[in-house]
Write a protein that holds these residues in place. Structure first.
Motif, short mmCIF file in Angstrom:
data_model
loop_
_atom_site.label_atom_id
_atom_site.label_comp_id
_atom_site.label_asym_id
_atom_site.label_seq_id
_atom_site.Cartn_x
_atom_site.Cartn_y
_atom_site.Cartn_z
N VAL A 16 0.84 -1.19 0.00
CA VAL A 16 0.00 0.00 0.00
C VAL A 16 0.88 1.24 0.00
N CYS A 68 -2.69 0.38 -4.04
CA CYS A 68 -2.29 -0.98 -3.71
C CYS A 68 -1.71 -1.60 -4.97
N ALA A 73 -6.82 2.57 -4.68
CA ALA A 73 -7.64 1.78 -3.76
C ALA A 73 -8.55 2.63 -2.88
N VAL A 92 -12.13 3.23 1.25
CA VAL A 92 -11.57 2.43 0.16
C VAL A 92 -12.71 2.04 -0.78
N MET A 96 -12.03 -3.07 -3.10
CA MET A 96 -10.81 -3.19 -2.30
C MET A 96 -11.09 -3.47 -0.83
N ARG A 101 -7.04 -3.26 3.80
CA ARG A 101 -6.45 -1.99 3.37
C ARG A 101 -6.59 -0.93 4.46
N GLN A 104 -4.12 -1.61 7.14
CA GLN A 104 -2.77 -1.22 6.75
C GLN A 104 -2.58 0.29 6.87
#
Length: 191
Positions: A16, A68, A73, A92, A96, A101, A104
């Motif tokens: 990411v 990503c 994303a 997001v 995704m 995500r 992260q």
């Protein structure tokens, strides 16, 4: 390297990347405005024209495209007020989601934005709002203010009841009130 340049492009877990957008003409910004309007109700977002203007006129605001593996994303917007950070928007794209995500990004926030971090959440009145609050709690945030009224993003709008959460550094109620006032003055009252 100054903070603005340091955060221009940052990697998270090698998958990411956050890339700061500073111009409304940026192709990623145009794509992200659709996500922005879909993900946040009108009470919780500013008009696209105002958002585009802030990209290059407000150095404290970091509007980031989240990529990503080179694919757009989502978005993450935060404000750097020197003594604390205000995490304004994180979203997001639907395709995704459920791929960690958001996690992260929050891991990156914890590592890169050291110090006090504040964010707003909807009160725990729906299952989704309750799940979101628990998600932030699992990531080290706690409810700091249940009586907060978010000022309107648009002229003539009404205050909107939200809760303030933070990573909790033991700051006093007086310090929290000053931080909330800074958010109101710099993020909302600028209309």
């Amino acid at each position: 390297m100054d903070k603005a340049n340091q955060f221009q492009s940052l990697n998270i877990a090698l998958m990411v990347t956050l890339k700061r957008i500073t111009q409304a003409e940026d192709e990623a910004f145009r794509k992200l405005t659709a996500l922005y309007t879909e993900a946040f109700p009108v009470e919780e977002r500013r008009e696209i024209g105002q958002l585009g203007e802030l990209l290059h006129t407000e150095p404290a605001m970091y509007f980031n495209a989240v990529e990503c593996d080179g694919q757009l994303a989502g978005l993450f917007v935060y404000w750097d007020f020197g003594s604390f950070y205000y995490l304004e928007h994180l979203a997001v794209f639907a395709e995704m989601r459920n791929k960690k995500r958001g996690q992260q990004i929050l891991d990156w926030v914890k590592e890169q934005l050291q110090g006090v971090r504040l964010l707003e959440v909807e009160p725990a009145e729906t299952e989704m709002a309750t799940r979101r609050i628990h998600y932030y709690e699992r990531n080290g945030y706690r409810i700091l203010d249940r009586n907060y009224l978010q000022p309107p993003y648009v002229k003539g709008g009404k205050d909107f009841p939200l809760w303030v959460m933070g990573n909790g550094s033991g700051q006093s109620a007086e310090v929290l009130n000053r931080q909330i006032q800074t958010i109101k003055d710099k993020v909302y009252y600028r209309l």
